[in-house]
Scaffold this active site. Structure first.
Site, PDB file in Angstrom:
ATOM      1  N   GLY A 167      -4.616 -10.127  10.282  1.00 18.37           N
ATOM      2  CA  GLY A 167      -3.798 -10.348  11.484  1.00 18.37           C
ATOM      3  C   GLY A 167      -4.610  -9.795  12.652  1.00 18.37           C
ATOM      4  N   LYS A 191       0.851  -1.187   0.000  1.00 21.06           N
ATOM      5  CA  LYS A 191       0.000   0.000   0.000  1.00 21.06           C
ATOM      6  C   LYS A 191       0.884   1.232   0.000  1.00 21.06           C
ATOM      7  CE  LYS A 191      -2.796  -2.123   3.310  1.00 21.06           C
ATOM      8  NZ  LYS A 191      -3.329  -2.074   4.607  1.00 21.06           N
ATOM      9  N   ASP A 207     -11.103 -15.435   5.034  1.00 14.80           N
ATOM     10  CA  ASP A 207     -11.830 -14.168   5.010  1.00 14.80           C
ATOM     11  C   ASP A 207     -13.123 -14.299   5.818  1.00 14.80           C
ATOM     12  OD1 ASP A 207     -13.588 -12.034   4.130  1.00 14.80           O
ATOM     13  OD2 ASP A 207     -12.139 -11.694   2.519  1.00 14.80           O
ATOM     14  N   GLY A 216     -10.173  -4.289   9.968  1.00 16.51           N
ATOM     15  CA  GLY A 216     -11.222  -4.749   9.044  1.00 16.51           C
ATOM     16  C   GLY A 216     -12.437  -5.355   9.735  1.00 16.51           C
ATOM     17  N   ASP A 219       6.387  -1.809  13.994  1.00 16.19           N
ATOM     18  CA  ASP A 219       5.177  -2.317  14.655  1.00 16.19           C
ATOM     19  C   ASP A 219       5.445  -2.770  16.085  1.00 16.19           C
ATOM     20  OD1 ASP A 219       2.716  -2.232  13.351  1.00 16.19           O
ATOM     21  OD2 ASP A 219       3.469  -3.549  11.786  1.00 16.19           O
ATOM     22  N   GLY A 255      -8.164  -7.851  12.302  1.00 17.08           N
ATOM     23  CA  GLY A 255      -8.127  -7.841  10.842  1.00 17.08           C
ATOM     24  C   GLY A 255      -7.694  -9.225  10.399  1.00 17.08           C
ATOM     25  N   GLY A 262     -12.979  -5.482  13.239  1.00 24.91           N
ATOM     26  CA  GLY A 262     -13.419  -4.642  14.358  1.00 24.91           C
ATOM     27  C   GLY A 262     -14.239  -3.444  13.900  1.00 24.91           C
ATOM     28  N   HIS A 281      -7.359  -5.137  17.797  1.00 29.27           N
ATOM     29  CA  HIS A 281      -7.069  -4.960  16.365  1.00 29.27           C
ATOM     30  C   HIS A 281      -7.460  -6.270  15.692  1.00 29.27           C
ATOM     31  CE1 HIS A 281      -4.618  -3.489  12.852  1.00 29.27           C
ATOM     32  NE2 HIS A 281      -4.739  -4.788  12.585  1.00 29.27           N
TER      33      HIS A 281
HETATM   34  P1  AMP Z   1      -7.758  -6.085   7.454  1.00 30.93           P
HETATM   35  O1  AMP Z   1      -6.623  -7.067   7.539  1.00 30.93           O
HETATM   36  O2  AMP Z   1      -7.771  -5.083   8.560  1.00 30.93           O
HETATM   37  O3  AMP Z   1      -7.914  -5.458   6.091  1.00 30.93           O
HETATM   38  O4  AMP Z   1      -9.109  -6.957   7.679  1.00 30.93           O
HETATM   39  C1  AMP Z   1      -9.458  -8.020   6.829  1.00 30.93           C
HETATM   40  C2  AMP Z   1     -10.601  -8.809   7.457  1.00 30.93           C
HETATM   41  O5  AMP Z   1     -11.716  -7.934   7.702  1.00 30.93           O
HETATM   42  C3  AMP Z   1     -11.121  -9.949   6.573  1.00 30.93           C
HETATM   43  O6  AMP Z   1     -11.300 -11.127   7.347  1.00 30.93           O
HETATM   44  C4  AMP Z   1     -12.454  -9.415   6.097  1.00 30.93           C
HETATM   45  O7  AMP Z   1     -13.378 -10.454   5.860  1.00 30.93           O
HETATM   46  C5  AMP Z   1     -12.905  -8.614   7.296  1.00 30.93           C
HETATM   47  N1  AMP Z   1     -13.960  -7.656   6.938  1.00 30.93           N
HETATM   48  C6  AMP Z   1     -13.873  -6.548   6.190  1.00 30.93           C
HETATM   49  N2  AMP Z   1     -15.103  -5.985   6.040  1.00 30.93           N
HETATM   50  C7  AMP Z   1     -15.984  -6.758   6.722  1.00 30.93           C
HETATM   51  C8  AMP Z   1     -17.398  -6.733   6.967  1.00 30.93           C
HETATM   52  N3  AMP Z   1     -18.158  -5.772   6.460  1.00 30.93           N
HETATM   53  N4  AMP Z   1     -17.923  -7.718   7.723  1.00 30.93           N
HETATM   54  C9  AMP Z   1     -17.170  -8.706   8.227  1.00 30.93           C
HETATM   55  N5  AMP Z   1     -15.825  -8.785   8.045  1.00 30.93           N
HETATM   56  C10 AMP Z   1     -15.258  -7.848   7.306  1.00 30.93           C
END
Ligand code: AMP
Length: 405
Positions: free
Chosen positions: A216, A16, A287, A332, A154, A214, A334, A212
């Site tokens: 991770g 990114k 996911d 993501g 980090d 996501g 949270g 946090h």
């Molecule tokens: P990140 O690593 O912070 O980008 O988060 C990725 C994770 O967030 C993945 O498991 C996605 O499925 C989840 N995620 C993103 N948007 C949503 C949503 N609207 N509902 C449920 N999970 C989500």
């Protein structure tokens, strides 16, 4: 001609970037000029770039433009696209997200040849992430050798943890060698810590846990907005169940895999980092959105374990803090999943947290009722902004040093 800083965040399969204009005064908020990402590195790499107003500036497959797309090639491609798009601006510095700073780096640091070799020595501690951060530094140095580069870690935010929270129960000579708990997602926690006064007011210096969640995932216990404990340890494998990482595991399992199942260390590493977690338990996907939409019992079991592990680890951080004043959910899952937030908050109702279901469905920011003894919040993380601010701090430190010499 105005100055800009570039922020690079090289993950395991994506890079990114964000470009921020350097404000004339420290009182003016940083503005993002352009941002983008290369995703699917190693599989089907795609490049996107978006202007400040949301206008799409570029979107194309990379495989057509670059023969073999590894991180270095992807970064070079991004830079080739970026440099002409920065005409009228001077690139004053680049900030990199670097996962592991070991015990050496408690603050951002300007990259020199000796810093680069210290970062390389930390690769075994974060094999999935550290090499990509280093590839970013190298790609920049090759193309723009005169632009200062700043590494932001980090791990650094967690260096405030008490000594006992950083120790493993291993012989002391191993702790002395650096085999200890470091903690990760520190740039995300630093951002949340900086936002707390806006949401929690006088309670922001109290006992706060940030989740946090996501791809991770980890938890961090804050007191006085400083890290006092976290769920990740020596590597980013520890703690919660993650997208593809196992989280806390009896070390005896690793011994068994090597001894009884005759797996090599490389095979064990691949299993624990890439084939475990939500993906391994469900057999469906890493996911969460896919799992929530699935009707397979194993998908539901993976979600149950994800929530159970958060609740168990949260209890241990409450014990480390001696109670809880507020819970913040970010990243993501949270920030976006009302279902996971509801399940976690309901499970810890015994701590005095009362969820406001309507506020939770609306993504907060406050998702607990007004009379809840423990408050709960949804706050968006922004690691990129933390890095951009650190770069500006480092540049002004250097200017001050030059003036005083
Ligand atoms: P990140 O690593 O912070 O980008 O988060 C990725 C994770 O967030 C993945 O498991 C996605 O499925 C989840 N995620 C993103 N948007 C949503 C949503 N609207 N509902 C449920 N999970 C989500």
């Amino acid at each position: 001609m105005s100055d800009v800083v570039l922020v690079l965040d090289a993950g395991s399969s994506s890079v990114k970037f964000g470009v921020f204009t350097v404000p004339a005064s420290r009182d003016v908020e940083l503005a993002r000029l352009v941002h983008g990402r290369i995703e699917g590195i190693g599989v089907a790499p795609r490049f996107f770039a978006v202007a400040a107003g949301g206008e799409r500036l570029a979107q194309h497959e990379l495989a057509n433009a670059v023969a073999h797309v590894d991180h270095q090639a992807a970064l070079s491609h991004a830079l080739e696209w970026l440099v002409p798009h920065l005409s009228g601006h001077r690139l004053a510095a680049v900030g990199h997200r670097i996962v592991h700073g070991g015990s050496l780096f408690a603050e951002p640091v300007r990259v020199t040849a000796s810093v680069l070799s210290q970062l390389e020595a930390l690769v075994p501690l974060a094999p999935l992430h550290q090499p990509h951060g280093i590839a970013g530094i190298r790609a920049l140095a090759e193309r723009l050798p005169d632009v200062p580069q700043i590494a932001c870690f980090d791990t650094a935010f967690h260096r405030t943890q008490p000594a006992v929270a950083q120790l493993f129960g291993l012989p002391r000579e191993l702790s002395g060698e650096g085999i200890r708990r470091y903690g990760f997602h520190g740039l995300s926690y630093q951002h949340i810590a900086s936002q707390l006064p806006m949401y929690l007011g006088a309670h922001s210096d109290g006992r706060v846990i940030v989740a946090h969640l996501g791809n991770g995932a980890s938890l961090c216990a804050l007191r006085g907005r400083r890290s006092v404990a976290s769920t990740m340890g020596f590597t980013a494998l520890d703690g919660l169940l993650m997208g593809t990482r196992c989280g806390s595991l009896d070390p005896g399992v690793v011994l068994y895999l090597i001894d009884a199942k005759r797996m090599t260390t490389a095979q064990v590493a691949e299993l624990l980092y890439e084939r475990s977690g939500l993906l391994g338990v469900s057999g469906v996907s890493s996911d969460l959105r896919v799992l929530l939409a699935s009707d397979k019992p194993a998908a539901a079991r993976a979600i149950d374990l994800f929530v159970y592990r958060i609740v168990r680890e949260l209890g241990s951080l409450v014990a480390a803090l001696g109670g809880l004043d507020a819970l913040v959910l970010t990243a993501g899952i949270g920030e976006n999943s009302a279902i996971i937030r509801r399940r976690v908050c309901n499970e810890i109702g015994w701590l005095g947290l009362r969820l406001d279901p309507a506020a939770n469905e609306a993504n907060g920011p406050r998702i607990s009722t007004a009379d809840s003894p423990v408050s709960a919040w949804v706050i968006a993380t922004n690691e990129e902004l933390v890095i951009a601010h650190s770069v500006l701090d480092e540049l002004s430190r250097q200017r001050t040093c030059m003036r005083s010499e």
